[in-house]
Write an enzyme that holds these catalytic residues in place. Structure first.
Site, PDB file in Angstrom:
ATOM      1  CD  GLU A  33      -3.159   0.826   0.570  1.00  0.00           C
ATOM      2  OE1 GLU A  33      -3.171  -0.127  -0.228  1.00  0.00           O
ATOM      3  OE2 GLU A  33      -4.118   1.587   0.761  1.00  0.00           O
ATOM      4  CG  ASP A  34       1.361   2.843   3.244  1.00  0.00           C
ATOM      5  OD1 ASP A  34       0.420   3.206   2.510  1.00  0.00           O
ATOM      6  OD2 ASP A  34       1.243   2.619   4.453  1.00  0.00           O
TER       7      ASP A  34
END
Ligand code: MN
Length: 740
Positions: free
Chosen positions: A103-104
């Site tokens: 996600e990051d």
């Protein structure tokens, strides 16, 4: 590129670990600490995997900093540490370390799969998907559905456990978030989604901590008042709790029962809920301590119960035996309430250590059993079976059990509207089901659908988390072909109702033309007014019903004629011996207002498919073929089935009434093998302004011809008129548009 992993970088440097914000907190654990923790409860712990994941996550997050000012990496590390308290397996710990990587950071799922294998990749992907669902907009009104969605999405229970630990750590550090709106939203979501989920998983301690942290954010004033009240009661009570424990212990020891007794403050949030539920003031809150008696065996549980009940007066209505009847989440205990040794109401929970473990750790406790000697559990997947019971699906298909997947809500699919409303549908539902579920009118006028921003065929199956946007067009009507693929009762009922109405209209117009023809044949002028007089004897309530009955063949023209002209000796011939049922699935009402072929890229070639011969007014879709342009098919054309896997080739098109040139429609006919039959057919077509461009006999028997006829027409409406006229021609037994 995956980050390089070398042992030298696997441990944070002193400098990294001693960032100012973390100075006041305990030092983060090292890879060796983490491995040691896992090994203490799981001898099969894969130290190498944990160390690699540690280093990988640290690299991946190295430039990121959390709102607290800490290194971002400390978050996954803390999530992993929380999970060791639940004694989860290596895969869960590795997943916890990697859960925010996709996600990051710039690293992808392929990197994770390459380095850690498919099981870890699947788990990390599951947690990532849950996080993405979280990003969807307002769903507070649909908390229950949202909880189901979260469950359905976490196919493996470990995904959910990692997610809960993730949420727990995020809540513990919530106060660092500056935006008050974001803090409140997270807290509310925690109360509505994650605390109840923890409870359903039987994880009492996570549930309570989540609730308390959320309560502190949402209603700090109430929480503070309750806390002050508790402190006051505790002070004035002057070790009341200790005295009660002593008295209880004395009672049990005198009777030869060994027990561990503890008094535990009720949580602030549970007191708050009780105040609201019972509508009581803070001053009335008195029983703030719950007593817990832990004994070795179930038999002892009941002995304790007997002793307590025979010594102290019972408070009626508070006795619950969750040992003989466990709660749906697997919780077992005996609860009772008595006026205790200090003349105070006291609540007691009586249980064994095993029940206690399950009460505190819930599903995670089962997980531990599963990991150990499987014979201890009896059946290999008993833990999962219990879990499924916990989640209130008594019956899950066996193959799901075998694949250790959550069978929960496998029969449902949860989709979002563009506004973020969550719509629950049966599995296998299509955009049409979705449209009718949102509103009947949206279903009725639905012409297309976008799923996650992409146009898809209306017959595509929806998947969990899909965002569905329905494209509608005023004046559009349901297509009878939808009935073949919709799964919801509501959609089916609406389509059927429309088909019935449409069918009646078709029968009525057919009946009317049959009757007109019959009356004129005999030499009278047709007048609808005369029909009113014959409605009653024919038991029809209006003229339309009468036409429709004639069209369906329930009433013959001869009967009607006989009633209109009782004294007339002449009898009309029946124009059609038997009216064949209209193929309502294939004929449709055309749109009165043909609209431009839109959505096409200028200059792109347009072809009309030879399989279904689309005509203006037909519902159409375009299929993009490289180097060939766009081929237009009718929406119900079977050829489209072979493109269902290629949504990127579909293009939304509609008719442009400016390109009004004639197009060819193809009819399939069955003619009586009789003299003049062919000329009757061509005459009818010509009289209706159709121009025959091709004619082919495809089959011949003693009595019938099968043939295909291509006719130039202006629109589907034009063709439908020709079909209606042909159906009213005695020599033509059957006619419909040729498809596929
Ligand atoms: Mn996270």
């Amino acid at each position: 590129m995956p980050p390089r992993v070398s042992p030298a970088t696997a441990t944070p440097t002193q400098e990294e670990l001693d960032r100012p914000a973390s100075a006041s907190r305990p030092r983060p654990i090292t890879p060796a600490d983490l491995v040691e923790r896992v090994r203490s409860y799981d001898p099969r712990c894969d130290a190498g995997a944990i160390e690699r994941a540690y280093a990988y996550a640290m690299r991946a997050h190295q430039k990121q900093v959390r709102a607290s000012g800490e290194l971002y990496f400390l978050h996954p590390l803390e999530v992993a540490r929380i999970l060791t308290q639940y004694r989860l397996d290596t895969a869960s710990i590795v997943t916890a370390l990697l859960h925010d990587v996709i996600e990051d950071t710039e690293y992808g799922l392929e990197d994770v799969e390459k380095l850690f294998g498919s099981e870890i990749a699947r788990l990390v992907d599951g947690v990532t998907k849950l996080s993405q669902i979280e990003l969807q907009s307002d769903r507070s009104k649909q908390a229950e559905n949202f909880r189901k969605l979260v469950l359905a999405t976490s196919e493996d229970i470990r995904v959910l456990l990692v997610k809960l630990a993730d949420r727990l750590h995020n809540m513990r550090t919530l106060h660092y978030i500056e935006d008050p709106e974001k803090r409140r939203r997270t807290a509310r979501e925690t109360l509505e989604i994650y605390a109840p989920l923890s409870e359903r998983m039987g994880m009492q301690d996570i549930k309570q901590e989540l609730e308390d942290l959320a309560f502190a954010e949402i209603n700090p004033d109430a929480r503070n008042s309750i806390q002050r009240r508790l402190e006051f009661l505790r002070q004035t009570g002057a070790d009341l709790t200790g005295r009660i424990i002593k008295a209880l212990r004395g009672l049990l020891e005198d009777n030869g029962v060994h027990a561990v007794i503890s008094g535990r403050d009720k949580t602030l949030y549970s007191i708050w809920l009780k105040m609201q539920r019972k509508n009581i003031e803070l001053e009335q809150v008195s029983d703030i301590v719950a007593f817990r008696v832990i004994v070795d065996t179930i038999e002892d549980c009941y002995r304790v119960l007997g002793l307590v009940h025979s010594t102290y007066p019972l408070v009626p209505g508070r006795f619950k035996d969750y040992i003989s009847t466990p709660k749906p989440n697997g919780y077992r205990s005996i609860h009772t309430c008595v006026i205790g040794p200090e003349k105070q109401r006291i609540e007691l929970q009586i249980r064994t250590p095993e029940m206690h473990e399950i009460a505190e750790k819930g599903v995670a406790a089962h997980w531990v059993y599963k990991q150990g000697d499987e014979k201890v559990e009896g059946a290999q997947y008993r833990w999962l079976r219990e879990l499924l019971d916990i989640l209130e699906t008594a019956e899950g298909p066996d193959d799901f059990l075998e694949h250790t997947k959550l069978a929960m809500f496998q029969d449902q699919v949860f989709c979002f509207s563009p506004k973020g409303d969550l719509i629950a549908l049966p599995r296998g539902s299509t955009p049409v089901d979705f449209a009718f579920a949102v509103h009947s009118e949206i279903g009725d006028t639905c012409v297309g659908a976008k799923v996650n921003g992409r146009l898809v065929p209306l017959r595509s199956m929806l998947e969990n988390g899909d965002q569905v946007e329905i494209v509608t067009s005023k004046g559009q009507t349901p297509s009878p072909t939808w009935e073949q693929f919709v799964v919801t009762g509501k959609a089916r009922a609406r389509i059927r109702r429309f088909v019935r109405t449409q069918q009646r209209q078709q029968y009525a117009s057919l009946g009317k033309s049959m009757l007109q023809k019959a009356v004129r044949q005999v030499g009278h002028r047709f007048s609808e007014k005369r029909l009113h007089a014959v409605l009653e004897p024919l038991r029809q309530s209006n003229v339309q019903d009468l036409y429709s009955a004639i069209g369906e063949g329930k009433i013959t023209c001869r009967e009607v004629y006989g009633l209109i002209y009782p004294r007339d000796e002449r009898q009309p011939q029946e124009p059609v011996g038997k009216v064949l049922p209209l193929s309502e699935a294939r004929t449709r009402r055309s749109r009165d207002d043909a609209v431009p072929i839109r959505g096409l890229i200028p200059g792109m070639a347009v072809h009309f498919a030879g399989c279904c011969h689309p005509l203006p007014g037909d519902r159409i879709v375009g299929i993009i073929t490289t180097g060939k342009g766009v081929t237009i098919h009718t929406i119900d054309c079977e050829t489209l089935d072979s493109f269902t896997e290629m949504p990127e080739r579909w293009i939304d098109v509609a008719w442009d009434d400016r390109n009004g040139e004639a197009r060819v429609g193809r009819l399939k006919l069955v003619l009586t093998n009789a003299q003049g039959a062919l000329s009757s057919m061509t005459t009818v077509i010509a009289r209706n302004n159709g121009n025959i461009t091709n004619l082919k006999i495809t089959g011949r028997s003693a009595d019938f011809f099968d043939m295909l006829v291509d006719i130039e027409v202006e629109s589907v409406r034009h063709l439908t008129n020709i079909i209606a006229a042909l159906r009213a021609t005695p020599e033509i037994n059957w006619v419909d548009r040729a498809r596929g």
